[in-house]
Design an enzyme around this catalytic site. Structure first.
Site, PDB file in Angstrom:
ATOM      1  NE  ARG A 242      -4.290  -1.292   0.143  1.00 38.21           N
ATOM      2  CZ  ARG A 242      -4.468  -2.319  -0.683  1.00 38.21           C
ATOM      3  NH1 ARG A 242      -3.516  -2.637  -1.562  1.00 38.21           N
ATOM      4  NH2 ARG A 242      -5.584  -3.009  -0.670  1.00 38.21           N
ATOM      5  CD  GLU A 271      -2.829   3.082  -5.340  1.00 39.08           C
ATOM      6  OE1 GLU A 271      -3.872   2.452  -5.612  1.00 39.08           O
ATOM      7  OE2 GLU A 271      -1.818   2.545  -4.890  1.00 39.08           O
ATOM      8  CG  HIS A 289      -3.193  -0.895  -6.791  1.00 38.76           C
ATOM      9  ND1 HIS A 289      -3.515  -0.230  -5.638  1.00 38.76           N
ATOM     10  CD2 HIS A 289      -3.247  -2.214  -6.483  1.00 38.76           C
ATOM     11  CE1 HIS A 289      -3.768  -1.111  -4.671  1.00 38.76           C
ATOM     12  NE2 HIS A 289      -3.599  -2.325  -5.165  1.00 38.76           N
TER      13      HIS A 289
HETATM   14  C1  DGY Z   1      -5.704  -6.035  -2.887  1.00 43.19           C
HETATM   15  O1  DGY Z   1      -6.350  -7.053  -3.134  1.00 43.19           O
HETATM   16  O2  DGY Z   1      -5.648  -5.548  -1.758  1.00 43.19           O
HETATM   17  C2  DGY Z   1      -5.031  -5.390  -4.024  1.00 43.19           C
HETATM   18  O3  DGY Z   1      -4.127  -4.444  -3.624  1.00 43.19           O
HETATM   19  C3  DGY Z   1      -6.066  -4.782  -4.941  1.00 43.19           C
HETATM   20  O4  DGY Z   1      -6.717  -3.765  -4.282  1.00 43.19           O
END
Ligand code: DGY
Length: 326
Positions: A242, A271, A289
């Site tokens: 993240r 994002e 992402h």
């Molecule tokens: C997740 O599954 O957490 C990925 O980062 C997609 O959001």
């Protein structure tokens, strides 16, 4: 559940194979071709008195948003492993179960993490830019050299499923593994990796660092000016976890100064808005992402999210009920 199918909203376009199954099991009053905005989702949920909502990261299910959902909602099922976009405690207070989709995206996300590590270590963006401009000049023997991974140490912060899958890939490339995690893993999962109780203790040992911890208050900006400075000069940094884990100002400074050799980034602080300064850096590989963005994985994520919705509306315990893990 009586004879009628429970009303549900899938708030984003999903693969047809998943949509078909969803339509068979739920009364889907909305079949989106574009993602619903969160406000629109709330409005629609009230309008149709939905029982189940399937969301993704873009749907910020904060306490005020959850407060506006109708009493009918029993489950918020996110098609993601991360759930930092949902206030699970606020949902629980309202009797709404929150579920996620672990396991099914582990390999795809680990593949991308390792791809970014390789691309960063071999200076792929610079090579691609040379080819995109038509090439035309042989690269000198000692020019634009990358770094080998074999024999180097990969430090992993967050040794859950995805961290462990990245470690497996790194071992195949001849890397040593060190890791930091809330808890030390049992030996069979550790597979010879060296454990450090704190990030600060681990960082000086890292030729490359991969972040694989969830986005929580505890991990917020865990990589900052001080912690980047603890990495040896020339380290490579990878983040498929993240953006909230990183102080981007400090990251950009570390890339600009050459303290970091390179970085591979799939996730960002704000994002989908990208700090445009990243674009001016040659030593950074950027992806939008896409950690879990493969046909197979997105299908599995959709099916798992559906399975969780189904369990809750039937009054069963959902496999991935997050309240149970809090
Ligand atoms: C997740 O599954 O957490 C990925 O980062 C997609 O959001």
């Amino acid at each position: 559940m009586n004879g009628t199918r429970p009303k549900a909203i899938i708030a984003f376009p999903i693969l047809e194979s998943v949509a078909a199954r969803a339509r068979a099991e739920f009364d889907l009053q909305y079949d989106p071709t574009t993602p619903l905005e969160t406000e629109e989702l709330v409005r629609l949920a009230n309008q149709i008195q939905a029982e189940a909502l399937m969301v993704v990261m873009r749907h910020k299910m904060t306490e005020p948003v959850i407060a506006k959902l109708p009493e009918s909602v029993r489950v918020i099922s996110t098609a993601s492993v991360g759930f930092d976009h949902i206030d699970v405690a606020a949902a629980k207070k309202r009797g709404i179960v929150v579920t996620n989709t672990p396991d099914v995206l582990t390999d795809a996300t680990a593949d991308l993490g390792f791809l970014l590590l390789l691309a960063a270590s071999r200076r792929l963006p610079e090579a691609a830019a040379t080819m995109a401009s038509g090439w035309g000049q042989t690269q000198g023997f000692g020019e634009r050299l990358g770094r080998d991974l074999r024999g180097k140490t990969l430090a992993i912060y967050g040794m859950g499923r995805i961290g462990q899958a990245i470690a497996d890939r790194a071992r195949a490339f001849g890397m040593k593994i060190v890791y930091s995690n809330r808890r030390r893993l049992p030996q069979d999962l550790e597979k010879g990796a060296t454990y450090f109780a704190t990030l600060d203790e681990m960082l000086p040992h890292a030729d490359a660092l991969s972040l694989n911890a969830p986005g929580t208050k505890e991990t917020e900006k865990i990589m900052n000016e001080k912690t980047f400075a603890l990495l040896p000069k020339g380290a490579i940094f990878v983040n498929v976890a993240r953006g909230s884990l990183v102080d981007e100002e400090a990251l950009i400074n570390a890339l600009r100064s050459g303290h970091l050799f390179a970085a591979g980034l799939d996730v960002f602080a704000n994002e989908p808005q990208l700090d445009q300064r990243f674009l001016a850096l040659a030593n950074v590989v950027l992806t939008p992402h896409i950690g879990s963005a493969t046909v197979e994985t997105r299908e599995q994520m959709g099916l798992r999210a559906l399975e969780n919705m189904r369990a809750v509306v039937r009054g069963e315990t959902a496999k991935d009920a997050l309240e149970a893990k809090l």
